[in-house]
Motif scaffolding. Structure first.
Motif, short mmCIF file in Angstrom:
data_model
loop_
_atom_site.label_atom_id
_atom_site.label_comp_id
_atom_site.label_asym_id
_atom_site.label_seq_id
_atom_site.Cartn_x
_atom_site.Cartn_y
_atom_site.Cartn_z
N TYR A 58 0.88 -1.18 0.00
CA TYR A 58 0.00 0.00 0.00
C TYR A 58 0.91 1.22 0.00
N PRO A 59 0.67 2.17 -0.89
CA PRO A 59 1.63 3.27 -1.03
C PRO A 59 1.71 4.17 0.19
N TRP A 285 -9.18 7.95 -3.88
CA TRP A 285 -8.43 7.34 -2.78
C TRP A 285 -8.49 8.34 -1.63
N LYS A 288 -5.35 10.10 -0.04
CA LYS A 288 -4.71 11.18 -0.78
C LYS A 288 -5.57 12.43 -0.81
N TYR B 253 -1.45 12.50 -11.72
CA TYR B 253 -2.55 13.39 -12.16
C TYR B 253 -2.56 13.62 -13.67
N LEU B 275 -5.87 4.78 -8.47
CA LEU B 275 -5.87 5.03 -7.03
C LEU B 275 -4.63 5.80 -6.60
N PHE B 276 -3.49 5.40 -7.09
CA PHE B 276 -2.25 5.93 -6.51
C PHE B 276 -1.57 6.93 -7.42
#
Lengths: 354, 354
Positions: A58-59, A285, A288, B253, B275-276
C-alpha cells in the motif's frame, strides 16, 4: 499514575498474520507534554487497507522507526488506521478536549490497533459520544469515502441514478443509504450466488432501487430498464469484468470512479466507451484526498455524523471481539488480531476494549 | 451549362470494397437555388473512419435516402467526410464566396467522394488557396484532432511533456510538430520493427523529443529518463498493451485521452493507475466535439491553417491517384476508390481531380 499499553506492530513488511507482533509499554499519565493527550481505545476495526499496508503493498505507510512507540528496542510501525478513542489524560495546553471525549484520528497512519496511545491534540478530531459506538469506530474510512464519491465528483440531482459494483461491501451499503437520502436512485451490481434473492431483499431494505447480477447487465430486459435514466456516476471497487459492467450501465458522459480492486484485475475498458459514450474514468483514494485537502476531513466527518444522527445510516453487521484491558496479555492481544485478520474475508471485524 | 457528376455511394452497410457503387448525375449550373453552391472536388482523402462508416460500425453516419443525390432511384448514402473543393457556380444569395474559392465541409457526413456536389452555403467553410493542396485536402479531420487534443484538454506549458502511441500515424506526426511549436516535449511510443532506427530518425527530424519502443517503456533506463519530467497528457490511438504503455509514462494526475483503437483491444488499465497515480481517462472524438461546439470548427481550422502557413506542419507522404474528370467513367471512378480502400492500410490515400 500510569497504564500499561499494548500495540500491534511490525518490523518488516510481509504476510500480515506472520509479521505482526505485540509490543507493550508504560504511559505515565502525570508527566505529559503541554499538547499531548492520552487516548484509550474503545474500538479498532480491521480494514482491507490495514492488511495490505502491513504487507507493504500500500503506497501510504507509517514510518518504521524506534520513535514510533515508547520502549521500542528496534524500528517498528504501529498498525491500524481507524479507531475510536476516549481521552483519559491531557497536557496543560489542551483546552479543546475534555477527559472522556470521544475522538478519532485526524489523519491516516495513526496506529490504531492498540489499547492506549499518546498523541498530540492536533492529531485527533472530536466526535459526539451519543452515536452508536460501532458506527463511531468505523466513521473515518468508509463513510467519508461513500459520502465524497457521491457528493464531490459529479453533481447528482434528485431523480438521478448511480451504479456500483460490490454493492454489498461496506462502502456499497453506505452509498445506497446516502443516495436514498439524496433522492438519488441506485443500480447495484452483485455476483449471482446462492443467496442472491436474500441479498436483493437485504439491499432493497436499506434503500437500493435496483439490484442486478453482473451476468444480467447486458440483457435486453435490463437495457430496456435503463432507457430514459440518467446514470451519471459509477463506483467500482472490484476490477475486471465487474468494472466493465459498471461502465456499460453508465449513461453518455457518465463518470466511472475506481476506488478499490477486490479482484486486482485490470479494467478491460473498450474504446467505444470513451469515443462514443464519452465516459471518463478517475480514481478515488480517501487518504490522498484528505492529505491534499485537510479541511475535507472535518467537513466529511461532520456530514457523516449528521447522517448517523438523522438515521440515514443504519448500523451494519460486524463481528465483534471484546477484550478486557485489565486482563490483557501480549499473547492474548496478538492472537485476537491474528484471528481477526484471518476472519476479515468473511465479514467486518471489530475489536472492542472494556 | 451542366456537368456530369460522379459519386461513390452505398445502399447497404457491408464490406466497403463490395458495397460501394458509382452513381452519376447531371448538375445544371444555371438553375441554382439562391443559397446553393456547386463544388468541384480537388481532392478526396480516404480516412479509416470513412471505411468503418461504410461498414456500418461507426456511430456517425450519413442518411441512406433517395434525397442524398439527384437522379437516385433507390435510397443511397454518399461516402467520404473530408475533401477539398472549389466553387464553380453559386446561387443569387451567395455573396460570402467567389467562384474559384477553396472550401472544405463545415461538418461531418458531407459526402466527399465525388467529382461535384451541390451544397448550401452554410455547409462549407472557406480556406486560403495558397497552401499546399494535399494539406488543404486533409485539413478537416487529423489536424484539428491533434490541435484540440494538445490545446483543449490539459493546459500544456512550454517545458511540459506529452506521450503518445501510434506516433507514426497521421495524427501522431501532426501532434509531434504542433507540440514542438508550443515548446512541449514529446515521448513517442512505436512498435519495435525492422525499420526502428529509420523511424526514430524520421520522427526526430520532424520534432520528436524522444522515440521509444513499447517494449522499452518499463525498463530501468527509461524510468530514470522520466524522473523530474511532467508528462501531463497521453494520447492513445492503439488500444491494448499500447494504451497501458502510455498510461505508465504519464506523471501523477496525468490525463489519458483515447482517440482511436487500431487494435480494437480493450485498455487493460490497472487500478493503481487510478488510485495511486490519480490518472484520469477520457475519450476524444472530433465529430462529437464539433457537433456539440460548432464554433470549434472555425477556430481549429483557422489555427491549423496558421500552422501550415508558418511552416510548423510539413507536408506528409501520401499516395496520390490523379483522375481527369473529363475522361472519367463510372467504372474507372469506382475502381479507383476500391483500390484506394484496399491500399489504405499501407499509407494515406488521396484521390485528386483535374
Amino acid at each position: 499514575m500510569s497504564v500499561t499499553a499494548h500495540a500491534i506492530v511490525y518490523e518488516n513488511y510481509g504476510n500480515p498474520t506472520q509479521v505482526i507482533k505485540s509490543h507493550s509499554y508504560k504511559i505515565d499519565l502525570n508527566n505529559l507534554k503541554p499538547e499531548e493527550v492520552v487516548l484509550q481505545t474503545l474500538a479498532s476495526p480491521i480494514n482491507p487497507s490495514d492488511i495490505v499496508q502491513i504487507a507493504g503493498i500500500y503506497p501510504s505507510r507509517p514510518p518504521i522507526s524506534v520513535d514510533s512507540l515508547p520502549e521500542a528496542k528496534t524500528p517498528i510501525a504501529v498498525t491500524g488506521n481507524e479507531g475510536l478513542f476516549k481521552i483519559i489524560a491531557k497536557g496543560s495546553d489542551v483546552s479543546e478536549f475534555q477527559i472522556g471525549d470521544w475522538v478519532i484520528p485526524s489523519s491516516v497512519n495513526f496506529g490504531t490497533w492498540c489499547t492506549h496511545r499518546i498523541h498530540l491534540k492536533n492529531e485527533i478530531l472530536k466526535i459526539p459520544n451519543d452515536i452508536p459506538m460501532n458506527q463511531a469506530a468505523t466513521l473515518a474510512v468508509n463513510p467519508p469515502s461513500a459520502y465524497l464519491m457521491l457528493n464531490d465528483i459529479v453533481k447528482l440531482q434528485p431523480g438521478d441514478w448511480f451504479v456500483q459494483n460490490g454493492a454489498n461491501s461496506q462502502v456499497g451499503r453506505l452509498a445506497i443509504q446516502m443516495a436514498k437520502n439524496m433522492g438519488v436512485h441506485s443500480i447495484n451490481i452483485v455476483r449471482k450466488k446462492e443467496n442472491f434473492d436474500d441479498l436483493v431483499k437485504d439491499l432493497t431494505s436499506i434503500g437500493a432501487t435496483k439490484v442486478i447480477s453482473q451476468e444480467d447487465v447486458g440483457t435486453e430486459f435490463f437495457t430496456e430498464f435503463l432507457k430514459g435514466k440518467n446514470v451519471k456516476l459509477g463506483l467500482d471497487c472490484v476490477g475486471g469484468a465487474a468494472s466493465l459492467a459498471v461502465a456499460k450501465v453508465l449513461s453518455e458522459y457518465g463518470k466511472l470512479v475506481v476506488y478499490g480492486s477486490m479482484t486486482g484485475q485490470p479494467l478491460p475498458l473498450t474504446v467505444d466507451l470513451f469515443l462514443f459514450k464519452n465516459i471518463t474514468v478517475q480514481g478515488f483514494w480517501l487518504s490522498k484526498r484528505l492529505k491534499n485537502e485537510a479541511e475535507l476531513k472535518v467537513s466529511s466527518t461532520n456530514a457523516v455524523v449528521k447522517l448517523i444522527k438523522d438515521g440515514t445510516l443504519k448500523e451494519s453487521n460486524v463481528n465483534e471481539t471484546i477484550l478486557k484491558i485489565s486482563e490483557l496479555t501480549d499473547a492474548k492481544f496478538l492472537d485476537t488480531f491474528v484471528t481477526a485478520i484471518t476472519n476479515s474475508n468473511s465479514g467486518k471485524q471489530l475489536i472492542k476494549f472494556e
